[in-house]
Design a protein around this motif. Structure first.
Motif, short mmCIF file in Angstrom:
data_model
loop_
_atom_site.label_atom_id
_atom_site.label_comp_id
_atom_site.label_asym_id
_atom_site.label_seq_id
_atom_site.Cartn_x
_atom_site.Cartn_y
_atom_site.Cartn_z
N GLY A 133 -10.89 -3.55 -7.65
CA GLY A 133 -11.00 -4.68 -8.66
C GLY A 133 -10.65 -6.00 -7.78
N ARG A 134 -10.03 -6.90 -8.51
CA ARG A 134 -10.14 -8.55 -7.79
C ARG A 134 -8.84 -8.50 -6.73
NH1 ARG A 134 -9.81 -9.52 -13.53
NH2 ARG A 134 -7.25 -9.34 -13.11
N SER A 135 -7.71 -7.62 -7.20
CA SER A 135 -6.62 -7.45 -6.08
C SER A 135 -6.00 -6.03 -5.84
CB SER A 135 -5.47 -8.28 -6.55
OG SER A 135 -4.98 -8.01 -8.05
N ARG A 136 -6.92 -4.91 -6.53
CA ARG A 136 -6.37 -3.69 -6.44
C ARG A 136 -7.56 -2.84 -5.84
NH1 ARG A 136 -2.53 -6.44 -7.60
NH2 ARG A 136 -0.79 -5.86 -9.29
N THR A 137 -7.21 -2.05 -4.76
CA THR A 137 -8.19 -0.97 -4.19
C THR A 137 -7.75 0.25 -4.14
OG1 THR A 137 -9.15 -2.98 -2.90
CG2 THR A 137 -9.58 -0.56 -2.18
N LEU A 138 -8.54 1.25 -4.87
CA LEU A 138 -7.90 2.70 -4.74
C LEU A 138 -8.79 3.40 -4.23
CD1 LEU A 138 -6.61 1.25 -7.81
CD2 LEU A 138 -5.42 3.41 -7.48
N THR A 139 -8.40 4.76 -3.49
CA THR A 139 -9.43 5.58 -3.08
C THR A 139 -8.83 6.98 -3.62
OG1 THR A 139 -8.24 6.15 -1.03
CG2 THR A 139 -9.82 4.36 -0.90
N LEU A 140 -9.50 7.89 -3.84
CA LEU A 140 -9.43 9.07 -4.48
C LEU A 140 -10.06 10.50 -3.89
CD1 LEU A 140 -9.68 7.88 -8.12
CD2 LEU A 140 -7.53 8.05 -7.14
N ARG A 141 -9.34 11.28 -3.22
CA ARG A 141 -9.98 12.31 -2.56
C ARG A 141 -10.63 13.37 -3.60
NH1 ARG A 141 -10.82 13.41 2.27
NH2 ARG A 141 -8.97 11.92 3.04
N ALA A 159 0.89 -1.17 0.15
CA ALA A 159 -0.05 -0.02 -0.09
C ALA A 159 0.61 1.13 0.05
CB ALA A 159 -1.02 -0.05 1.29
N ALA A 160 0.29 2.22 -0.67
CA ALA A 160 0.72 3.58 -0.61
C ALA A 160 -0.14 4.52 -0.52
CB ALA A 160 1.61 3.86 -1.90
N PHE A 161 0.38 5.90 0.41
CA PHE A 161 -0.78 6.90 0.39
C PHE A 161 -0.31 8.30 0.67
CE2 PHE A 161 -3.85 8.24 3.82
CZ PHE A 161 -4.84 8.99 3.12
N ASP A 162 -0.81 9.33 -0.01
CA ASP A 162 -0.34 10.67 0.05
C ASP A 162 -1.20 11.50 0.56
OD1 ASP A 162 -2.06 10.85 -2.28
OD2 ASP A 162 -0.49 11.78 -3.56
N TYR A 163 -2.22 11.00 1.41
CA TYR A 163 -3.51 11.86 1.82
C TYR A 163 -4.77 12.30 0.92
CZ TYR A 163 -1.01 12.63 6.19
OH TYR A 163 -0.45 12.41 7.48
N GLU A 164 -4.27 12.13 -0.38
CA GLU A 164 -5.26 12.51 -1.54
C GLU A 164 -5.48 11.12 -2.22
OE1 GLU A 164 -6.42 15.23 -1.93
OE2 GLU A 164 -5.02 16.22 -0.55
N THR A 165 -4.47 10.36 -2.47
CA THR A 165 -4.74 9.07 -3.43
C THR A 165 -4.25 7.76 -2.44
OG1 THR A 165 -4.71 10.33 -5.26
CG2 THR A 165 -4.63 7.77 -5.28
N SER A 166 -4.98 6.75 -2.18
CA SER A 166 -4.45 5.65 -1.59
C SER A 166 -4.61 4.48 -2.77
CB SER A 166 -5.23 5.18 -0.30
OG SER A 166 -6.31 4.77 -0.63
N ALA A 167 -3.28 3.46 -2.77
CA ALA A 167 -3.63 2.51 -3.68
C ALA A 167 -3.16 1.09 -2.73
CB ALA A 167 -2.58 2.72 -4.72
N GLN A 168 -3.94 0.11 -2.80
CA GLN A 168 -3.37 -1.05 -2.06
C GLN A 168 -3.60 -2.29 -3.14
OE1 GLN A 168 -5.13 -1.42 1.75
NE2 GLN A 168 -6.30 0.29 1.50
N ALA A 169 -2.71 -3.17 -3.07
CA ALA A 169 -2.62 -4.41 -3.88
C ALA A 169 -2.22 -5.65 -3.03
CB ALA A 169 -1.77 -4.16 -5.16
N THR A 170 -3.00 -6.65 -3.41
CA THR A 170 -2.62 -7.94 -2.61
C THR A 170 -1.94 -9.01 -3.49
OG1 THR A 170 -4.81 -8.77 -3.29
CG2 THR A 170 -4.63 -7.50 -1.10
#
Length: 374
Positions: free
Chosen positions: A229-237, A45-56
């Motif tokens: 998605g299947r193995s990726r989750t993203l959040t966007l502010r 996972a990575a995060f910059d307070y605006e966008t987060s990306a998580q991959a399994t």
């Protein structure tokens, strides 16, 4: 933490997560990638307070644990390791050991307590096609501004209604609009309007482009759009504000129409652009049955060309209109079609580019002409 996983999925997960790393992190922790090993899976996972990306990533977990390491460095390492050896990760005190065959790295870790809490998306509001989302966002984002002077114009607006998501973007010189369908979770559907930075949304859509079905979390009071998605989750502010209203922009009465081969037109515009100095336009001259192009000046290099076209001049008189060649090429490319319809209202009013099939869900690209002297 101790685990073993395959190199290829680990490298893909790290690369995708690294897209959320800030270019200039305000604190060292935000330059890090978070690795969390649970009993059966590794989450990157990575995060910059605006966008987060998580991959399994599937992994053989010997000892669960969580660690922070330099994101750019880990991405470079996993991208450059060669071979088919699995990757072993083991936490040794304040260092992470990464081993793959004969290759071994020792990485410094960062304090976990300095890392912000990753956002947790709310319950999904519905589903959308990953390929359709990626195509629509890519098409529309080309019209978003690159100038931070007006931040809202650097975003792509997503207006979500009962069964449609409409994406819109503008930099004041062109406006792009594209709709796709989605499936709400509730029978009554849902509505929302949110503007997301174009670069972030385009990256997210690209990461998830191969997933046939994405879970979409609508922005609530906290203003976060979620895509999983299947193995990726993203959040966007979301950004504050809205893209200018487009509902009254689209012309319906035209004085000239031309149906053109997209590739032939693009090649001709590129040839004309070679002599169109910065700030100078490419001129399009519509006559019965043909479209001529010209660029340059009599005092410098100039060029002329012609492409085949099916034209309809409603006033009967030839029409000349001028465009920024880069903006025109952006529109031709974004349309992703073999044949383009160009509809002109007046030489000083915006012209409309659409595919000739007139599908209302396809891209509509409105481009402002350049006023000609004389």
């Amino acid at each position: 933490m101790k685990l073993r996983t395959d190199l290829a999925p680990l490298a893909a997960a790290v690369t995708d997560a690294a897209r959320a790393l800030p270019a200039r992190p305000p604190v060292p922790a935000l330059a890090a990638i978070r690795l969390e090993a649970t009993p059966s899976v590794l989450t990157v996972a990575a995060f910059d307070y605006e966008t987060s990306a998580q991959a399994t990533v599937d992994a053989e977990i010997t000892a669960p644990g969580t660690v922070l390491v330099s994101g750019r460095l880990l991405a470079d390492i996993t991208r450059t390791i060669k071979g088919t050896h699995p990757v072993d990760l083991e936490l040794d005190g304040a260092r992470l050991l990464l081993t793959s065959g004969p290759t071994r790295y020792t990485l410094h870790t960062l304090p976990l307590e300095e890392y912000p809490t990753l956002p947790v998306p709310a319950e999904a509001g519905g589903t959308v096609s990953g390929p359709a989302l990626a195509e629509a966002v890519h098409q529309v984002a080309t019209a978003a501004s690159r100038d931070d002077a007006l931040p809202i114009l650097t975003g792509v607006q997503a207006e979500i209604t009962d069964d449609t998501i409409t994406f819109a973007a503008t930099d004041r010189y062109r406006f792009a609009l594209r709709s796709i369908s989605w499936t709400p979770a509730a029978a009554t559907g849902a509505t929302a309007k949110v503007t997301i930075p174009a670069k972030s949304l385009a990256e997210a859509a690209k990461i998830l482009a191969t997933d046939e079905q994405l879970h979409l979390t609508l922005p609530a009071a906290h203003g976060v759009l979620g895509l999983a998605g299947r193995s990726r989750t993203l959040t966007l502010r979301a950004m504050e504000g809205e893209v200018p209203d487009h509902k009254g922009l689209w012309p319906t009465d035209f004085t000239a129409t031309a149906d053109l081969d997209a590739a032939e037109l693009a090649d001709a515009v590129k040839r004309m652009a070679l002599v169109a100095e910065r700030g100078h336009p490419v001129k399009l001259h519509l006559t019965d049955g043909a479209l001529a192009l010209s660029a340059g000046t009599a005092d410098d290099a100039s060029a002329r060309d012609q492409v085949t076209a099916t034209t309809d001049l409603l006033t009967g008189a030839p029409v000349t209109i001028a465009f920024n060649p880069g903006y025109l090429l952006d529109g031709i490319t974004a349309l992703k079609t073999d044949r383009i319809r160009m509809q002109i209202v007046h030489p000083v009013k915006p012209a409309l580019l659409t595919p000739t099939d007139e599908d209302p869900t396809t891209l509509r690209y409105l481009i402002m002409p350049i006023r000609q002297s004389g």
